[in-house]
Design a protein around this motif. Structure first.
Motif, PDB file in Angstrom:
ATOM      1  N   ASN A 175       5.084   2.819 -13.400  1.00 43.63           N
ATOM      2  CA  ASN A 175       5.068   4.130 -14.088  1.00 43.63           C
ATOM      3  C   ASN A 175       5.146   5.110 -12.899  1.00 43.63           C
ATOM      4  O   ASN A 175       5.538   6.363 -13.191  1.00 43.63           O
ATOM      5  N   ASN A 176       4.558   5.044 -11.710  1.00 41.76           N
ATOM      6  CA  ASN A 176       4.322   5.886 -10.637  1.00 41.76           C
ATOM      7  C   ASN A 176       5.257   5.622  -9.438  1.00 41.76           C
ATOM      8  O   ASN A 176       5.259   4.117  -9.237  1.00 41.76           O
ATOM      9  N   ALA A 177       5.613   6.331  -8.727  1.00 39.41           N
ATOM     10  CA  ALA A 177       6.273   5.887  -7.256  1.00 39.41           C
ATOM     11  C   ALA A 177       5.053   5.314  -6.427  1.00 39.41           C
ATOM     12  O   ALA A 177       4.046   5.834  -6.238  1.00 39.41           O
ATOM     13  N   PRO A 178       5.614   4.266  -5.683  1.00 39.81           N
ATOM     14  CA  PRO A 178       4.786   3.737  -4.663  1.00 39.81           C
ATOM     15  C   PRO A 178       4.310   4.733  -3.386  1.00 39.81           C
ATOM     16  O   PRO A 178       5.370   5.445  -3.326  1.00 39.81           O
ATOM     17  N   GLU A 179       3.284   4.498  -2.861  1.00 43.86           N
ATOM     18  CA  GLU A 179       3.028   5.221  -1.834  1.00 43.86           C
ATOM     19  C   GLU A 179       4.094   5.407  -0.748  1.00 43.86           C
ATOM     20  O   GLU A 179       3.896   6.318   0.221  1.00 43.86           O
ATOM     21  N   ASP A 180       4.938   4.419  -0.489  1.00 41.90           N
ATOM     22  CA  ASP A 180       5.669   4.381   0.726  1.00 41.90           C
ATOM     23  C   ASP A 180       6.927   4.938   0.196  1.00 41.90           C
ATOM     24  O   ASP A 180       7.945   4.968   1.037  1.00 41.90           O
ATOM     25  N   ILE A 181       6.906   5.348  -1.095  1.00 40.22           N
ATOM     26  CA  ILE A 181       8.538   5.903  -1.529  1.00 40.22           C
ATOM     27  C   ILE A 181       8.262   7.474  -1.960  1.00 40.22           C
ATOM     28  O   ILE A 181       7.195   7.673  -2.907  1.00 40.22           O
ATOM     29  N   GLU A 183       8.308  10.714  -4.494  1.00 45.37           N
ATOM     30  CA  GLU A 183       8.702  10.572  -5.973  1.00 45.37           C
ATOM     31  C   GLU A 183      10.149  10.733  -6.562  1.00 45.37           C
ATOM     32  O   GLU A 183      10.783  10.032  -7.195  1.00 45.37           O
ATOM     33  N   LYS A 184      10.866  11.786  -5.812  1.00 45.90           N
ATOM     34  CA  LYS A 184      12.248  12.146  -6.189  1.00 45.90           C
ATOM     35  C   LYS A 184      13.255  10.972  -5.766  1.00 45.90           C
ATOM     36  O   LYS A 184      14.077  10.561  -6.403  1.00 45.90           O
ATOM     37  N   GLU A 185      13.031  10.334  -4.510  1.00 44.09           N
ATOM     38  CA  GLU A 185      13.898   9.281  -4.366  1.00 44.09           C
ATOM     39  C   GLU A 185      13.617   7.972  -5.121  1.00 44.09           C
ATOM     40  O   GLU A 185      14.447   7.359  -5.613  1.00 44.09           O
ATOM     41  N   PHE A 186      12.355   7.999  -5.561  1.00 51.50           N
ATOM     42  CA  PHE A 186      12.017   6.822  -6.538  1.00 51.50           C
ATOM     43  C   PHE A 186      12.631   7.044  -7.784  1.00 51.50           C
ATOM     44  O   PHE A 186      13.245   5.878  -8.240  1.00 51.50           O
ATOM     45  N   GLN A 187      12.739   8.381  -8.425  1.00 48.54           N
ATOM     46  CA  GLN A 187      13.536   8.444  -9.640  1.00 48.54           C
ATOM     47  C   GLN A 187      15.119   8.321  -9.440  1.00 48.54           C
ATOM     48  O   GLN A 187      15.669   7.627 -10.216  1.00 48.54           O
ATOM     49  N   GLU A 188      15.436   8.714  -8.373  1.00 48.08           N
ATOM     50  CA  GLU A 188      17.018   8.462  -8.262  1.00 48.08           C
ATOM     51  C   GLU A 188      17.406   6.963  -7.950  1.00 48.08           C
ATOM     52  O   GLU A 188      18.279   6.533  -8.290  1.00 48.08           O
ATOM     53  N   LYS A 206       1.613  -2.809   2.869  1.00 48.36           N
ATOM     54  CA  LYS A 206       0.602  -3.984   2.940  1.00 48.36           C
ATOM     55  C   LYS A 206       1.190  -5.251   2.305  1.00 48.36           C
ATOM     56  O   LYS A 206       0.581  -6.243   2.185  1.00 48.36           O
ATOM     57  N   GLY A 207       2.575  -5.268   2.020  1.00 44.74           N
ATOM     58  CA  GLY A 207       3.202  -6.434   1.953  1.00 44.74           C
ATOM     59  C   GLY A 207       3.144  -7.025   0.134  1.00 44.74           C
ATOM     60  O   GLY A 207       3.617  -7.923  -0.245  1.00 44.74           O
ATOM     61  N   ASN A 208       2.820  -5.935  -0.668  1.00 44.28           N
ATOM     62  CA  ASN A 208       2.766  -6.183  -2.018  1.00 44.28           C
ATOM     63  C   ASN A 208       4.042  -5.695  -2.787  1.00 44.28           C
ATOM     64  O   ASN A 208       4.720  -4.796  -2.509  1.00 44.28           O
ATOM     65  N   PRO A 209       4.604  -6.548  -3.850  1.00 48.27           N
ATOM     66  CA  PRO A 209       5.845  -6.047  -4.680  1.00 48.27           C
ATOM     67  C   PRO A 209       5.192  -5.115  -5.462  1.00 48.27           C
ATOM     68  O   PRO A 209       4.132  -4.885  -5.827  1.00 48.27           O
ATOM     69  N   ILE A 210       6.228  -4.373  -6.119  1.00 46.67           N
ATOM     70  CA  ILE A 210       5.817  -3.328  -7.262  1.00 46.67           C
ATOM     71  C   ILE A 210       6.617  -3.547  -8.535  1.00 46.67           C
ATOM     72  O   ILE A 210       7.309  -4.286  -8.497  1.00 46.67           O
ATOM     73  N   GLY A 211       5.989  -3.020  -9.700  1.00 48.34           N
ATOM     74  CA  GLY A 211       6.384  -3.542 -10.826  1.00 48.34           C
ATOM     75  C   GLY A 211       6.010  -4.760 -11.306  1.00 48.34           C
ATOM     76  O   GLY A 211       4.876  -5.292 -10.635  1.00 48.34           O
TER      77      GLY A 211
END
Length: 578
Positions: A175-181, A183-188, A206-211
């Motif tokens: 639902n939210n952009a990960p800390e490494d990306i 927010e605008k880039e994430f939505q694009e 930290k090596g973790n997947p997102i979503g």
């Protein structure tokens, strides 16, 4: 004394058996028919077993086929013995038989007991061989589930058809952009298919997947199994039709085996990173030959234990005193134990090594003598350790390894540092050298791979993910804080500034290729930035040092750019620096 005790052992009802068999010709005939019938069933079973081994279902359903093969012989043997027993119960056979001397036990009851004894032994033999098959099937089912988990982690195998993974699972973005990306880039990225694919493969710092993933079918595991069976069907057809590497038709049921049953096929794929198995890529009998000499597991010893317990139960049922028998053979057992003392020590040491998992086959170990190699095979008598270059094999009594100090490079943590040391000229700036070594290490993390394209260096994030490709697994099982590459300025040597640089590789053997490739990359980068490696000799310097320094300084701007881009690792940073 032991001989006297043995002579006093009661033979129980066995003494009456010979009298019973000699009491009637018809009884002797029935007994002979039973023995000949069993022999005939054994020969017929061999033909049946050979036929089963040549059929397609034997390769597709090996455990069921082995179960049937083991059960057919006892089934007919029990049917034959039971038929004779029923025949005797009707009184047809015993019409001519007179009672034996012991009137308390009739001939009818005695002969029925003999037949029941045969039935019990056959049933005991059957159970002793069917139980290991059932246990093996259960073990293979567990391994199959582990294969499915590996398939999920890899987001599909390389030989899957039509992107099977995304037919069974749908990626759901966070639902939210990960800390490494941003927010605008994430939505694009979410608005394009390519961007979503990138995010699906993305790993945080930290090596973790997102979503996450949601199922598109009710039971993905069953659908995956169908896909694997379809792959095996294709493999089998390619074998028998000649559409394989050798170009000849392979025959089912031949000895040695030319076609892998599906359980062996799965095991071979598991050992080779789940890549597609090429028919006829291995010589006949390869799988059996590879497993020759391996120590027997508990499942393989279990049949003997069950059958011996059945025999003891039958002996006790016939009235033999087992306590007296055990006492009489006690002296013999003590003498045998003293003679086999070292053998028993090896055996119990073998059990301890297996139970505590001190090391297992495939582990890289170093012995007290300095011998370094892979554990090839552990047996209840000796353990074989193979040199890494295959030049020798150390054969060591297993009992000696229990009390010995052994260095295990594989157990628990497989990370091994690949260290490369280098000396550079005093005229080079050590800060610039450190930064260039960091660049060398980062190149090595991306570029050093094995013959299958998998990275040898363990890292938090697989470089393939940056190219929107599946991870090769180099970012898995990294449970320690290992910042890479590590660069150290070791000392001021007589003619050089000595540095070392290391990366953590996935296992002990991977360090050798890694160090070779790092030296190649290091040579390229040093030549590019004029980082000079002094000759390892002492000379009286008569050159123009000022001129040489000016030559080296010409590339200072390029080397400073490397510092800006790659930094110097943790060199020169204080505890409060970030």
């Amino acid at each position: 004394m032991a001989e006297e005790e043995i002579s006093q052992i009661s033979a129980g009802e066995f003494e009456a058996v010979s009298q019973l068999l000699s009491s009637s010709e018809s009884l002797q005939l029935a007994f002979i028919i039973m023995i000949l019938g069993i022999i005939g069933i054994v020969f017929g079973y061999r033909k049946f077993s050979s036929w089963v081994g040549s059929q397609k279902f034997y390769y597709k359903r090996p455990h069921f086929s082995r179960f049937v093969r083991r059960a057919v012989l006892p089934f007919f043997a029990i049917a034959l013995i039971t038929a004779i027993n029923v025949h005797t119960q009707t009184g047809v056979l015993f019409g001519e038989i007179s009672s034996i001397e012991d009137e308390t036990i009739s001939a009818h009851e005695q002969f029925a007991k003999i037949l029941n004894t045969f039935n019990i032994l056959v049933i005991g033999y059957t159970i002793s061989h069917l139980v290991p098959i059932i246990l093996t099937k259960r073990e293979k089912s567990i391994l199959e589930k582990e294969d499915f988990d590996a398939w999920f982690e890899l987001r599909g195998f390389s030989d899957d058809s039509e992107d099977l993974f995304h037919k069974l699972y749908k990626w759901v973005p966070p639902n939210n952009a990960p800390e490494d990306i941003d927010e605008k880039e994430f939505q694009e990225l979410l608005n394009t298919e390519k961007g979503r694919q990138y995010l699906e493969q993305f790993r945080t710092s930290k090596g973790n997947p997102i979503g996450g993933y949601e199922k598109l079918v009710d039971n993905p595991f069953e659908e995956w199994k169908k896909s694997e069976r379809a792959k095996y069907e294709k493999y089998y057809q390619n074998c028998i039709t000649g559409n394989n590497q050798s170009g000849r038709k392979l025959k089912p049921g031949t000895k040695p085996d030319e076609i892998f049953p599906i359980d062996v096929w799965r095991e071979e794929k598991r050992e080779h990173g789940y890549e597609s198995l090429i028919p006829s890529s291995r010589p006949p009998g390869y799988a059996k030959k590879k497993r020759e000499g391996l120590p027997k597991s508990a499942k393989q010893i279990l049949p003997l234990g069950i059958f011996l317990a059945t025999i003891l139960a039958v002996v006790a049922w016939w009235g033999v005193d087992l306590i007296v028998l055990a006492t009489a053979t006690g002296g013999f057992s003590i003498g045998l134990g003293l003679a086999l003392q070292e053998t028993m020590q090896n055996y119990f040491a073998y059990i301890m090594i297996r139970k505590d998992k001190i090391f297992v086959e495939g582990d890289r170990v170093q012995l007290e003598t300095g011998y370094n190699g892979y554990v090839h095979k552990i047996t209840p008598r000796v353990t074989y350790i193979r040199d890494a270059l295959n030049e020798s094999i150390a054969v060591i009594p297993t009992r000696q390894l229990v009390n010995a100090q052994i260095v295990n490079y594989t157990k628990e943590n497989k990370l091994v540092p690949a260290v490369v040391k280098v000396g550079v000229s005093y005229l080079n700036n050590p800060r610039q050298v450190a930064s260039i070594l960091v660049k060398v290490g980062k190149r090595g993390m991306r570029e050093i791979v094995d013959t299958r394209g998998r990275h040898l260096v363990k890292q938090k994030r697989c470089p393939y993910l940056d190219k929107n490709k599946p991870s090769c697994g180099c970012d898995k099982e990294l449970h320690v804080d290992a910042t890479q590459p590590v660069v150290r300025f070791n000392e001021f040597n007589d003619s050089s500034l000595d540095f070392s640089m290391w990366l953590y590789v996935r296992d002990y053997g991977a360090q050798f290729k890694t160090k070779t490739d790092l030296r190649m990359i290091m040579y390229e980068e040093f030549k590019k930035y004029d980082i000079r490696i002094p000759w390892p000799i002492r000379t009286v310097y008569q050159g123009d040092e000022k001129k040489e320094f000016e030559e080296i300084s010409e590339l200072d701007p390029d080397r400073d750019k490397v510092i800006d881009e790659f930094g110097m690792g943790d060199i020169g940073r204080g505890e409060g620096d970030e």
